[in-house]
Design a protein around this motif. Sequence first.
Motif, PDB file in Angstrom:
ATOM      1  N   ALA A  23       0.824  -1.207   0.000  1.00  0.00           N
ATOM      2  CA  ALA A  23       0.000   0.000   0.000  1.00  0.00           C
ATOM      3  C   ALA A  23       0.858   1.257   0.000  1.00  0.00           C
ATOM      4  CB  ALA A  23      -0.933   0.010   1.211  1.00  0.00           C
ATOM      5  N   ARG A  24       2.121   1.106   0.424  1.00  0.00           N
ATOM      6  CA  ARG A  24       3.015   2.262   0.529  1.00  0.00           C
ATOM      7  C   ARG A  24       4.370   1.938  -0.101  1.00  0.00           C
ATOM      8  NH1 ARG A  24       1.010   1.263   5.419  1.00  0.00           N
ATOM      9  NH2 ARG A  24       3.029   0.542   6.204  1.00  0.00           N
ATOM     10  N   LYS A 100      -4.610   9.353  -4.129  1.00  0.00           N
ATOM     11  CA  LYS A 100      -3.850   8.313  -3.434  1.00  0.00           C
ATOM     12  C   LYS A 100      -3.342   7.269  -4.427  1.00  0.00           C
ATOM     13  CE  LYS A 100      -4.304   4.885   0.269  1.00  0.00           C
ATOM     14  NZ  LYS A 100      -5.252   4.262   1.234  1.00  0.00           N
ATOM     15  N   TRP A 101      -4.218   6.843  -5.357  1.00  0.00           N
ATOM     16  CA  TRP A 101      -3.809   5.881  -6.374  1.00  0.00           C
ATOM     17  C   TRP A 101      -2.693   6.459  -7.233  1.00  0.00           C
ATOM     18  CZ3 TRP A 101      -9.265   4.106  -8.501  1.00  0.00           C
ATOM     19  CH2 TRP A 101      -9.937   3.429  -7.480  1.00  0.00           C
ATOM     20  N   THR A 104       0.546   6.342  -5.511  1.00  0.00           N
ATOM     21  CA  THR A 104       1.069   4.972  -5.457  1.00  0.00           C
ATOM     22  C   THR A 104       1.743   4.612  -6.777  1.00  0.00           C
ATOM     23  OG1 THR A 104      -0.670   4.286  -3.912  1.00  0.00           O
ATOM     24  CG2 THR A 104       0.458   2.541  -5.129  1.00  0.00           C
TER      25      THR A 104
END
Length: 220
Positions: A23-24, A100-101, A104
């Motif tokens: 996720a990170r 956020k996507w 990433t």
Amino acid sequence: MDGQTGEKQPLIIKNATFITSAARAEQFIRPEKPMIAVCGKSNVGKSSFINMLANRKKLAKTSSEPGRTRLVNYFDFGEFILADLPGYGFARVSKGEKEKWAKTLDAFFRHKEEISHVFMLVDARHDPTADDVQMMQFLHYHALPFTVVLTKADKLSKMKLKEHIRAIAADLYLGIENLLATSSETGYGKAEVLAKIRNVIETAGEETFVDDEDETEEIE
């Protein structure tokens, strides 16, 4: 290479397995073998494409609801690592989620030296979206080697598929040889994708060998 015919041996995927989800950025894995990334807009068929390559129906989780893949999912395909990236361009999510996507994806591609190739998936039935064009421009900008894979080719007649391949290639300013049409339902195009992957693996191996040679010369 085949010693008698000089032809390349076909790539055979025997036991693809899930590795982990990230996720990170600090959770991204550092691959010790070639890594191929798969990207595309939400609901383009990334999970089905991965399952087709793996000869497994449920290795990558599919969903009828777009926008479910929000992590980078890593799979071990034996001779290479496959990274399934979050789908982009899904309208029914918040602006914050979209950002956020995007972060990433940006963080993932920041380590471009670890990415041997990118398969950018586009729906064969439709014109590329603005998000598709932006993604391709991003790959061009960062000089990342990529191939456009058209999904859901079985939904079109042979004649229509040829027309769409030409039209999509023109929209993306690519030659038709840079597009591979596939169908996860019928397996159409799978052999061509595997041949491309074989070429990527061999090229990555050659580059590693050259790098090692250079390092040896510097030490001497």
